[in-house]
Motif scaffolding. Structure first.
Motif, PDB file in Angstrom:
ATOM      1  N   PHE B  29     -27.406  43.701  29.054  1.00 47.57           N
ATOM      2  CA  PHE B  29     -27.682  42.433  28.403  1.00 47.57           C
ATOM      3  C   PHE B  29     -26.679  42.219  27.276  1.00 47.57           C
ATOM      4  O   PHE B  29     -26.124  43.168  26.742  1.00 47.57           O
ATOM      5  N   ASN B  30     -26.476  40.968  26.903  1.00 48.36           N
ATOM      6  CA  ASN B  30     -25.590  40.643  25.784  1.00 48.36           C
ATOM      7  C   ASN B  30     -26.352  40.412  24.498  1.00 48.36           C
ATOM      8  O   ASN B  30     -25.751  40.342  23.429  1.00 48.36           O
ATOM      9  N   THR B  31     -27.657  40.213  24.601  1.00 47.12           N
ATOM     10  CA  THR B  31     -28.519  40.009  23.438  1.00 47.12           C
ATOM     11  C   THR B  31     -29.828  40.741  23.675  1.00 47.12           C
ATOM     12  O   THR B  31     -30.348  40.723  24.800  1.00 47.12           O
ATOM     13  N   TRP B  32     -30.324  41.380  22.617  1.00 47.43           N
ATOM     14  CA  TRP B  32     -31.672  41.960  22.650  1.00 47.43           C
ATOM     15  C   TRP B  32     -32.480  41.298  21.546  1.00 47.43           C
ATOM     16  O   TRP B  32     -31.987  41.106  20.435  1.00 47.43           O
ATOM     17  N   LEU B  33     -33.724  40.962  21.883  1.00 45.26           N
ATOM     18  CA  LEU B  33     -34.616  40.332  20.917  1.00 45.26           C
ATOM     19  C   LEU B  33     -35.928  41.093  20.904  1.00 45.26           C
ATOM     20  O   LEU B  33     -36.382  41.598  21.942  1.00 45.26           O
ATOM     21  N   TRP B  34     -36.541  41.174  19.718  1.00 50.40           N
ATOM     22  CA  TRP B  34     -37.866  41.794  19.610  1.00 50.40           C
ATOM     23  C   TRP B  34     -38.830  40.749  19.056  1.00 50.40           C
ATOM     24  O   TRP B  34     -38.534  40.065  18.062  1.00 50.40           O
ATOM     25  N   TYR B  35     -39.987  40.642  19.736  1.00 55.90           N
ATOM     26  CA  TYR B  35     -41.013  39.684  19.353  1.00 55.90           C
ATOM     27  C   TYR B  35     -42.334  40.416  19.106  1.00 55.90           C
ATOM     28  O   TYR B  35     -42.586  41.480  19.666  1.00 55.90           O
ATOM     29  N   LYS B  36     -43.190  39.783  18.303  1.00 54.34           N
ATOM     30  CA  LYS B  36     -44.568  40.264  18.101  1.00 54.34           C
ATOM     31  C   LYS B  36     -45.513  39.141  18.496  1.00 54.34           C
ATOM     32  O   LYS B  36     -45.296  37.975  18.129  1.00 54.34           O
ATOM     33  N   GLN B  37     -46.554  39.505  19.223  1.00 50.84           N
ATOM     34  CA  GLN B  37     -47.541  38.520  19.647  1.00 50.84           C
ATOM     35  C   GLN B  37     -48.926  38.942  19.191  1.00 50.84           C
ATOM     36  O   GLN B  37     -49.376  40.052  19.469  1.00 50.84           O
ATOM     37  N   ASP B  38     -49.598  38.047  18.480  1.00 45.31           N
ATOM     38  CA  ASP B  38     -50.988  38.249  18.099  1.00 45.31           C
ATOM     39  C   ASP B  38     -51.880  37.597  19.146  1.00 45.31           C
ATOM     40  O   ASP B  38     -51.458  36.673  19.850  1.00 45.31           O
ATOM     41  N   VAL B  44     -43.673  35.766  18.195  1.00 42.99           N
ATOM     42  CA  VAL B  44     -42.916  35.437  16.993  1.00 42.99           C
ATOM     43  C   VAL B  44     -41.686  36.335  16.937  1.00 42.99           C
ATOM     44  O   VAL B  44     -41.783  37.549  17.071  1.00 42.99           O
ATOM     45  N   LEU B  45     -40.522  35.717  16.757  1.00 43.34           N
ATOM     46  CA  LEU B  45     -39.280  36.466  16.736  1.00 43.34           C
ATOM     47  C   LEU B  45     -39.199  37.348  15.492  1.00 43.34           C
ATOM     48  O   LEU B  45     -39.386  36.867  14.369  1.00 43.34           O
ATOM     49  N   LEU B  46     -38.897  38.638  15.715  1.00 46.83           N
ATOM     50  CA  LEU B  46     -38.771  39.588  14.612  1.00 46.83           C
ATOM     51  C   LEU B  46     -37.307  39.866  14.295  1.00 46.83           C
ATOM     52  O   LEU B  46     -36.887  39.814  13.139  1.00 46.83           O
ATOM     53  N   ILE B  47     -36.558  40.248  15.317  1.00 50.41           N
ATOM     54  CA  ILE B  47     -35.161  40.656  15.128  1.00 50.41           C
ATOM     55  C   ILE B  47     -34.367  40.248  16.363  1.00 50.41           C
ATOM     56  O   ILE B  47     -34.857  40.363  17.487  1.00 50.41           O
TER      57      ILE B  47
END
Lengths: 115, 113
Positions: B29-38, B44-47
């Motif tokens: 991948f060219n981008t990694w994203l970390w999300y949190k979901q309640d 919700v985007l974290l990093i």
């Protein structure tokens, strides 16, 4: 800045009815993505739209599902003749795709229940 | 298609402990994203990470983009009760018409006060 808006938050449909899910992107965003989430699963990509254009619909089921993002108004995900297997949470995300930032920001979702 | 393996599936920790979770992919991948979901909410985007080897922090959260571009990890230091939720990794290729996110199945984090 208002976030991504989705409505309704909850939608109940009987089998065979139509479901219409609406998404208004964040201010300044012109790219919309739809994802589906089944219970205890990650989100699965469905479709990517820009104003009046479908850019990538590789995740859309071939039948009964359609999406649009008109010049004016929200993006609509339409499911015709719903079946029980369509019950899921549907999330919309938006992004500006300008500069180096391609992050997608999600709305609160629409929880569809088919009875 | 691309698949993301996220581990662990769930974690039960005591308040104040550090947490680590990771994602591996069968392709780059060219981008990694970390999300949190309640519960009942959207992710919700974290990093967001854009370069192989990149290490980025956001408060008590630190994430790294693996050098092979096939993995990423997220660390949470000194956990607190409000860290409870489901954490998702997502990979993105970027380019042409390909901006879709591919998500892992999530890590459910429970923090005991």
């Amino acid at each position: 800045n208002a976030g991504v808006m989705q409505n309704p938050r909850h939608l109940v449909r009987r089998r065979g009815q139509e479901a219409r899910l609406r998404c208004s992107p964040m201010k300044g965003h012109s790219h919309v993505y739809w994802y589906r989430q089944l219970p205890e699963e990650g989100l699965k990509f469905m479709v990517y739209l820009q104003k009046e254009n479908i850019i990538d619909e590789s995740g859309m089921p071939k039948e009964r599902f359609s999406a649009e993002f008109p010049k004016e108004g929200p993006s609509i995900l339409r499911i015709q003749q719903v079946v029980r297997g369509d019950s899921a949470a549907y999330f919309c995300a938006s992004s500006p795709i300008t500069g180096p930032s391609y992050e997608q920001y999600f709305g609160p979702g629409t929880r569809l229940t088919v009875t | 298609g691309q698949q993301l393996n996220q581990s662990p599936q769930s974690m039960f920790i005591q308040e104040g402990e550090d947490v680590s979770m990771n994602c591996t992919s069968s392709s780059i991948f060219n981008t990694w994203l970390w999300y949190k979901q309640d519960p009942g909410e959207g992710p919700v985007l974290l990093i967001a990470l854009y370069k192989a080897g990149e290490l980025t922090s956001n408060g008590r959260l630190t994430a790294q983009f693996g050098i092979t571009r096939k993995d990423s990890f997220l660390n949470i230091s000194a956990s607190i009760p409000s860290d409870v939720g489901i954490y998702f990794c997502a990979g993105q290729l970027r380019g042409g018409s390909n901006y879709k996110l591919t998500f892992g199945k999530g890590t459910l984090l429970t923090v005991n006060p």
